[in-house]
Design an enzyme around this catalytic site. Structure first.
Site, PDB file in Angstrom:
ATOM      1  N   GLU A 122       0.802  -1.146  -0.023  1.00  0.00           N
ATOM      2  CA  GLU A 122      -0.048  -0.070  -0.025  1.00  0.00           C
ATOM      3  C   GLU A 122       0.850   1.252  -0.025  1.00  0.00           C
ATOM      4  OE1 GLU A 122      -3.370  -2.019   2.799  1.00  0.00           O
ATOM      5  OE2 GLU A 122      -1.856  -0.829   3.776  1.00  0.00           O
ATOM      6  N   ASP A 158     -12.245  -6.836   0.298  1.00  0.00           N
ATOM      7  CA  ASP A 158     -13.139  -8.086   0.231  1.00  0.00           C
ATOM      8  C   ASP A 158     -14.154  -7.696   0.678  1.00  0.00           C
ATOM      9  OD1 ASP A 158     -12.603  -8.604   3.325  1.00  0.00           O
ATOM     10  OD2 ASP A 158     -10.939  -7.679   2.460  1.00  0.00           O
TER      11      ASP A 158
END
Length: 261
Positions: A30, A219
């Site tokens: 990230e 998710d």
């Protein structure tokens, strides 16, 4: 999170332009795209901000009138994996606030989302609230301490300009979700679920440092696919959406005071 009180005008009090931004990120995957985007450089050993032995990593540089420090907890010295979770996040946030004195913290990262609350893969949310869902202390008042619910910095102008989604954030130290966690997350009215946010909020609040939370959905927690499988499948693509959103947030912040956000 309320800005700190001070007799002198400063950015955190809303009367001076923001000049120092601290980005706290949990994972290298990230972090590195933003390091490249903002042209940040790794702090050399002789400029180390952190105590000897800490695996934490700091990048820094200047971008559109802002000094940006980006920190992540680094790799676990024994296992070599990203040091995710609330303990590492709280420690690196504490050390960074003490050493770097930021005007504003941005906690950016990926998260699970709940389709029942309108979340989809790739959605990016600004968290309006942060709370824990796995600190169960069934004793009066201690139960509220365990949940640790906090409002985040309100940014109505940013939300309007960037057209970002808003939702409550719930934090725990596990990627999966037990029935106990699910009940607590529902009680927290959370749209997104992560492993760091409420810990960063706790430390930021302790030291009266304004903080915002940018979370991208990898998710669907209440979906049909196993969480770990879906997370790994979408991590790279969703990180690109996260980095785009963080760039837009930083661009918006440039030249503004806290009260302008």
């Amino acid at each position: 999170m309320a800005p700190p009180q001070s007799d002198q005008p400063d950015a955190a009090a809303g009367s001076g332009a923001i000049s120092k931004v601290l980005i706290v990120i949990a994972m290298q995957t990230e972090a590195l795209p933003l390091v490249n985007k903002f042209k940040l450089v790794d702090a050399p050993p002789h400029e180390s901000t952190f105590p000897k032995g800490a695996p934490w990593i700091r990048y820094h540089g200047n971008y559109k009138g802002l000094h940006i420090d980006l920190v992540w907890p680094g790799k676990d010295p024994v296992l070599g994996v990203d040091s995710v979770g609330t303990v590492s996040a709280a420690l690196v946030t504490y050390a960074s606030i003490q050493m770097l004195k930021p005007d504003l913290i941005i906690n950016a990262g990926t998260a699970g989302g709940f389709k029942a609350k309108g979340a989809s893969i790739g959605d990016v949310f600004l968290a309006s609230d942060a709370a824990f869902h796995d600190r169960r202390i069934p004793i009066p008042v201690f139960d509220m301490y365990g949940i640790g619910a906090r409002k985040t910095l309100e940014t109505p102008n940013m939300l309007k300009e960037l057209n970002l989604k808003v939702g409550k954030l719930s934090t725990g130290d596990s990627l999966d979700m037990t029935p106990h966690d699910e009940t607590a997350i529902l009680n927290n009215d959370a749209t997104v679920k992560d492993m760091e946010g409420a810990a960063v909020a706790y430390v930021a609040d302790m030291f009266s440092t304004p903080a915002i939370f940018v979370k991208a959905v990898t998710d669907i927690v209440d979906g049909e696919k196993p969480t770990a499988e879906e997370f790994l499948q979408n991590l790279v693509a969703v990180t690109a959406a996260l980095d785009q959103a963080v760039t837009e947030v930083v661009d918006f912040i440039s030249g503004k005071c806290i009260s302008d956000l």
